[in-house]
Write a protein that holds these residues in place. Structure first.
Motif, short mmCIF file in Angstrom:
data_model
loop_
_atom_site.label_atom_id
_atom_site.label_comp_id
_atom_site.label_asym_id
_atom_site.label_seq_id
_atom_site.Cartn_x
_atom_site.Cartn_y
_atom_site.Cartn_z
N LEU A 95 0.62 23.95 63.76
CA LEU A 95 0.95 24.68 64.98
C LEU A 95 0.67 23.84 66.24
CD1 LEU A 95 -0.46 28.22 64.08
CD2 LEU A 95 1.92 27.47 64.08
N GLN A 96 0.55 22.52 66.04
CA GLN A 96 0.24 21.65 67.17
C GLN A 96 1.29 21.77 68.28
OE1 GLN A 96 0.12 20.82 64.00
NE2 GLN A 96 -1.61 19.48 63.50
N GLY A 97 2.55 21.81 67.88
CA GLY A 97 3.62 21.90 68.87
C GLY A 97 3.55 23.18 69.67
N MET A 98 3.21 24.28 68.99
CA MET A 98 3.14 25.57 69.68
C MET A 98 2.03 25.57 70.73
SD MET A 98 2.32 29.39 68.20
CE MET A 98 0.54 29.13 68.24
N TRP A 99 0.80 25.16 70.34
CA TRP A 99 -0.30 25.22 71.29
C TRP A 99 -0.09 24.25 72.44
CZ3 TRP A 99 -2.70 29.42 71.27
CH2 TRP A 99 -3.01 30.10 70.10
N SER A 100 0.51 23.11 72.15
CA SER A 100 0.81 22.16 73.22
C SER A 100 1.81 22.76 74.21
CB SER A 100 1.35 20.86 72.63
OG SER A 100 1.73 19.97 73.65
N SER A 101 2.84 23.43 73.68
CA SER A 101 3.85 24.03 74.56
C SER A 101 3.28 25.16 75.39
CB SER A 101 5.05 24.54 73.74
OG SER A 101 4.67 25.65 72.94
N PHE A 102 2.16 25.77 74.92
CA PHE A 102 1.49 26.83 75.68
C PHE A 102 0.58 26.26 76.76
CE2 PHE A 102 3.63 29.40 73.06
CZ PHE A 102 3.00 30.23 72.15
N GLY A 103 0.49 24.92 76.84
CA GLY A 103 -0.32 24.30 77.87
C GLY A 103 -1.73 23.97 77.45
N PHE A 104 -2.06 24.11 76.16
CA PHE A 104 -3.40 23.81 75.67
C PHE A 104 -3.51 22.32 75.35
CE2 PHE A 104 -5.64 27.88 74.88
CZ PHE A 104 -4.64 28.74 75.31
N ILE A 105 -4.74 21.83 75.38
CA ILE A 105 -5.02 20.41 75.12
C ILE A 105 -5.88 20.30 73.87
CG2 ILE A 105 -6.09 18.31 76.01
CD1 ILE A 105 -3.50 19.16 77.45
N ALA A 106 -5.47 19.41 72.96
CA ALA A 106 -6.22 19.19 71.72
C ALA A 106 -7.43 18.31 71.99
CB ALA A 106 -5.32 18.54 70.67
N THR A 107 -8.57 18.63 71.31
CA THR A 107 -9.74 17.77 71.37
C THR A 107 -10.04 17.25 69.96
OG1 THR A 107 -11.25 19.64 71.08
CG2 THR A 107 -10.65 19.07 73.33
N LEU A 108 -11.14 16.55 69.80
CA LEU A 108 -11.45 15.94 68.51
C LEU A 108 -11.62 16.99 67.42
CD1 LEU A 108 -13.97 13.09 69.38
CD2 LEU A 108 -11.79 12.83 68.17
N ASP A 109 -11.04 16.70 66.24
CA ASP A 109 -11.12 17.63 65.12
C ASP A 109 -12.55 17.82 64.64
OD1 ASP A 109 -8.42 17.93 65.18
OD2 ASP A 109 -8.01 16.64 63.44
N VAL A 110 -12.80 18.99 64.06
CA VAL A 110 -14.08 19.28 63.41
C VAL A 110 -13.79 19.73 61.99
CG1 VAL A 110 -15.24 19.89 65.56
CG2 VAL A 110 -14.06 21.66 64.25
N GLU A 111 -14.80 19.68 61.16
CA GLU A 111 -14.62 20.08 59.76
C GLU A 111 -14.52 21.60 59.66
OE1 GLU A 111 -14.41 16.30 58.42
OE2 GLU A 111 -14.19 18.12 57.21
N ALA A 112 -13.58 22.05 58.81
CA ALA A 112 -13.44 23.48 58.53
C ALA A 112 -14.31 23.85 57.33
CB ALA A 112 -11.98 23.82 58.26
N ARG A 113 -14.52 25.15 57.14
CA ARG A 113 -15.30 25.60 55.99
C ARG A 113 -14.56 25.31 54.68
NH1 ARG A 113 -17.76 31.48 57.95
NH2 ARG A 113 -19.07 30.64 59.63
N ALA A 114 -13.23 25.44 54.75
CA ALA A 114 -12.44 25.13 53.56
C ALA A 114 -12.56 23.64 53.24
CB ALA A 114 -10.98 25.51 53.78
N LYS A 115 -12.68 23.32 51.98
CA LYS A 115 -12.89 21.95 51.55
C LYS A 115 -11.71 21.06 51.95
CE LYS A 115 -14.26 19.26 47.49
NZ LYS A 115 -14.52 19.30 46.03
N ASN A 116 -12.05 19.89 52.52
CA ASN A 116 -11.06 18.88 52.91
C ASN A 116 -10.08 19.39 53.96
OD1 ASN A 116 -12.12 17.01 51.05
ND2 ASN A 116 -10.89 17.90 49.39
N LYS A 117 -10.47 20.36 54.74
CA LYS A 117 -9.62 20.86 55.82
C LYS A 117 -10.28 20.58 57.17
CE LYS A 117 -6.68 22.69 52.92
NZ LYS A 117 -5.35 22.09 52.72
N LYS A 118 -9.44 20.42 58.18
CA LYS A 118 -9.95 20.15 59.53
C LYS A 118 -9.44 21.20 60.51
CE LYS A 118 -10.89 15.18 59.46
NZ LYS A 118 -12.29 15.33 59.91
#
Length: 724
Positions: free
Chosen positions: A132-155
């Motif tokens: 959903l990177q394209g969607m949030w970017s089009s809404f004017g949001f800015i991505a920051t550094l990824d963090v680890e998710a609870r799900a294994k091997n997910k960010k």
């Protein structure tokens, strides 16, 4: 740098997308839509995650759920959020399949933006594999550094939409902008510099010049937040983090998000009109660059360079190749100082004088009637232009046509702004332009924290001499002097301030000493007209314990743009056939018409704080941006009740109104309306928002549809916000 590590090439052509309009509502725990929200949440729990039992009811009770309703009042989606200190956080954004790709999600997020403007901004976290990177970017949001998710091997990617950057951060950036020429680098330059930093095997001959020591001393390379969204598209985790850290070594320029959307929409129209192809990420990066404080945009991208002339024509941003920048560095460094600035929403513009224009200016402005020596005048102008750090030379002109006025300011004295040359020539605007320039010079002096304005031009035209005396300038040994104090004090404090101010000054400041003694007279303070006379004499000073009444008066943007608000007036110039007439825009005096009903005791003399309302009438009044604020303060000279035709004839010389406009105003039982004649309007540096107004007046429900009388304490608090 290896090709696979570069950003994806822009292939998507701009599309004109028409979204379906959804009604967005804020629901509570009694809403009939709450069950639909729960159902949607359960149906999408795999992506939304587990939500505690009763949490929907709790959020609804706190009115922290927004729903999107279609034309049949069916709930097709919801946004659930929470407050976290200075931030708001999106917990769920869920759209039913029937409402997807129709704009429901964006409209929900846009509503959240509207109701969170007083906070730092909005945050959320979204798993990378949801794509959903394209969607949030089009809404004017800015991505920051990824963090680890609870799900294994997910960010998880944290996304941020910032309303109000920290003041310290803004101050630091401002200091950097003031120290060097600021140039925003395009994504292609960023990647080349990143490759150079990481010793990748690319042709770096031109890249090196941007990092040369002598260039670094003159040039501040900047980016904007959108670069982090482009970096976020890199698939390799290590590479993505590496580019992110490299980006943090540059000055990141902030921008106003509301203006960003306006510039983005206009930019999209320009791209489509000229058949250019630019992907959405580069489009948003360019729009953010336009909205920032930079005047230069560096790129090697042929598409962007082909757009250079169009971008500059519409946004005054120079798109330039780095090699060209180095060749013109000295010229470009001065370029921001020579940008033409529109005056009061007219087609007139002011521009700083360049070296080489001396002969033209001499021919127009030397005063032969007073036997001024032409050569001496020419030498003076050359001297002022040669030492531009000490003098500021400005010409007013009609587009590229002949000059109408010349002003030269001397800036050597901390407490005084000197006007060494002030000429307006002989044309139909001479008189009104003269008074306008003098008034703006007084405001300029006060805003620069100088206490006096002194005019030392010995060859003043008669129109200038008359205007000076009307503006309470006092004749001194070498010209004319005016006090202009940017202070807000009680009468006793003001008297003491004036006495101390001129304690070590000469006899030419005796008029200030006399005034200081007079202000101590109690009869002056209790008389509103006397207090206003003192305020005008020391304009823009304000006396806080006077009997001057103050009213907040709502005004539609259309009339504000015509009567005093230069920012709104310049918006009008963007529309075909609009623009103020100079003879009206330069008037220090104006008249405003309204109905008599609910005038709340409005009478002269008093002050007005003008509230530019969200109400926008038909036709010419529509299309204004950034409304709903207090923008200016004026003095009321007269309030007159009468028939519309009689008032129109009386004040037609001041008028931006035509007779049809006045006839539309609601009359009382005697067929009368009200005319408010006002003058000396001070346009604020910073608008005072409706939310700030509510806080000062301590009113949760504030209805601004008629004049509101406020006490002195509230006026002082509001007025002090103008320069925050």
């Amino acid at each position: 740098m290896k090709e696979k590590n570069r950003y994806e090439a822009g292939k998507d052509k701009q599309k004109v997308k028409t979204d379906v309009h959804f009604k967005i509502e804020q629901i509570d725990n009694h809403s009939p839509y709450l069950e639909t929200v729960k159902k949607l949440g359960r149906a999408n729990s795999k992506t939304l995650g587990n939500f505690p039992k009763g949490a929907f009811e709790d959020h609804a009770a706190r009115r922290q759920i927004l729903v999107a309703l279609d034309s049949e009042s069916s709930c097709v989606g919801y946004l659930l959020y929470r407050r976290s200190r200075d931030w708001f956080a999106i917990t769920h954004l869920c759209i039913d399949p029937s409402g997807r790709d129709k704009g429901a999600a964006k409209q929900l997020v846009d509503r959240l933006k509207q109701i969170t403007t007083s906070a730092r901004g909005i945050k959320l976290k979204c798993r990378r594999d949801y794509n959903l990177q394209g969607m949030w970017s089009s809404f004017g949001f800015i991505a920051t550094l990824d963090v680890e998710a609870r799900a294994k091997n997910k960010k998880l990617t944290p996304w941020v939409f910032e309303h109000n950057p920290l003041p310290l951060f803004s101050t630091m950036i401002q200091q950097q902008l003031e120290s060097k020429l600021c140039a925003i680098i395009a994504p292609d330059i960023f990647l080349d510099l990143y490759g150079e930093e990481n010793n990748e095997n690319i042709d770096s001959e031109e890249e090196n010049i941007l990092l040369a020591d002598w260039v670094q001393a003159e040039l501040n390379l900047c980016i904007n937040d959108e670069i982090f969204n482009q970096i976020n598209r890199v698939h390799n985790n290590q590479e993505r983090d590496s580019q992110h850290y490299f980006a943090q070594s540059f000055t990141c320029l902030p921008c106003n998000n509301q203006r960003l959307e306006e510039n983005l929409n206009l930019l999209q129209q320009i791209i489509i009109k000229n058949n250019f192809v630019l992907d959405e990420y580069n489009l948003r990066y360019l729009a953010r660059s336009i909205t920032s404080e930079s005047n230069v945009f560096l790129s090697r991208d042929k598409q962007l360079l082909d757009l250079a002339d169009i971008i500059y024509e519409n946004f005054r941003l120079s798109v330039i190749h780095p090699e060209e920048l180095i060749n013109q560095l000295d010229e470009l460094r001065d370029k921001p100082d020579y940008q033409p600035v529109r005056i009061s929403g007219t087609t007139l513009e002011q521009i700083q004088v360049r070296s080489g224009q001396e002969d033209l200016l001499v021919n127009y402005f030397y005063n032969s009637q007073l036997r001024e020596n032409k050569t001496d005048f020419q030498q003076k102008i050359r001297h002022y232009l040669a030492e531009h750090d000490k003098f500021e030379s400005i010409v007013v002109r009609e587009s590229d046509n002949n000059p109408l006025a010349l002003i030269v300011y001397g800036k050597q004295k901390k407490h005084e702004l000197e006007i060494l040359i002030l000429r307006v020539g002989n044309h139909n605007l001479s008189s009104t332009l003269a008074r306008h320039i003098i008034f703006k010079s007084i405001l300029k002096s006060a805003r620069e924290q100088r206490n006096f304005t002194r005019i030392t031009d010995q060859y003043l035209e008669s129109t200038i001499s008359e205007a000076i005396q009307q503006d309470a300038f006092v004749k001194v040994s070498n010209g004319w002097m005016k006090a202009n104090l940017s202070v807000v004090k009680t009468s006793s404090q003001l008297s003491e301030y004036l006495t101390n101010l001129v304690f070590n000054f000469g006899d030419e400041y005796n008029f200030i000493r006399e005034l200081a003694n007079n202000i101590n007279n109690e009869n002056i303070v209790i008389d509103a007209q006397s207090s206003i006379d003192i305020e005008r004499f020391l304009f823009p000073a304000k006396i806080t314990d006077s009997e001057i009444a103050t009213f907040i008066i709502p005004i539609q943007p259309r009339w504000a743009s015509y009567l005093f608000d230069e920012h709104l007036a310049n918006q009008m110039l963007a529309l075909p056939g609009f623009g103020s007439k100079p003879e009206l825009a330069f008037n220090r005096e104006a008249v405003y018409y309204r109905a008599i009903q609910n005038s709340r005791g409005l009478n002269a003399p008093c002050r007005i704080l003008w509230y530019v309302s969200e109400t926008q009438g038909e036709g010419r009044g529509k299309g204004f941006q950034d409304v709903g604020y207090i923008s200016a303060c004026s003095y009321v000279d007269e309030v007159i009740i009468g028939k519309s035709k009689e008032l129109y004839r009386r004040f037609q010389r001041l008028g931006v109104y035509n007779e049809r406009d006045i006839e539309k105003i609601q009359t009382d039982k005697n067929a009368n309306i009200m005319a408010i004649r006002f003058s000396d309007t001070e346009l604020f540096n910073n608008h005072i928002s409706f939310q700030e107004l509510q806080q000062v007046l301590d009113k949760d429900k504030l209805l601004l549809i008629s004049p509101n009388k406020i006490n002195n304490e509230s006026f002082i608090k509001l007025y002090n916000l103008r320069n925050r």
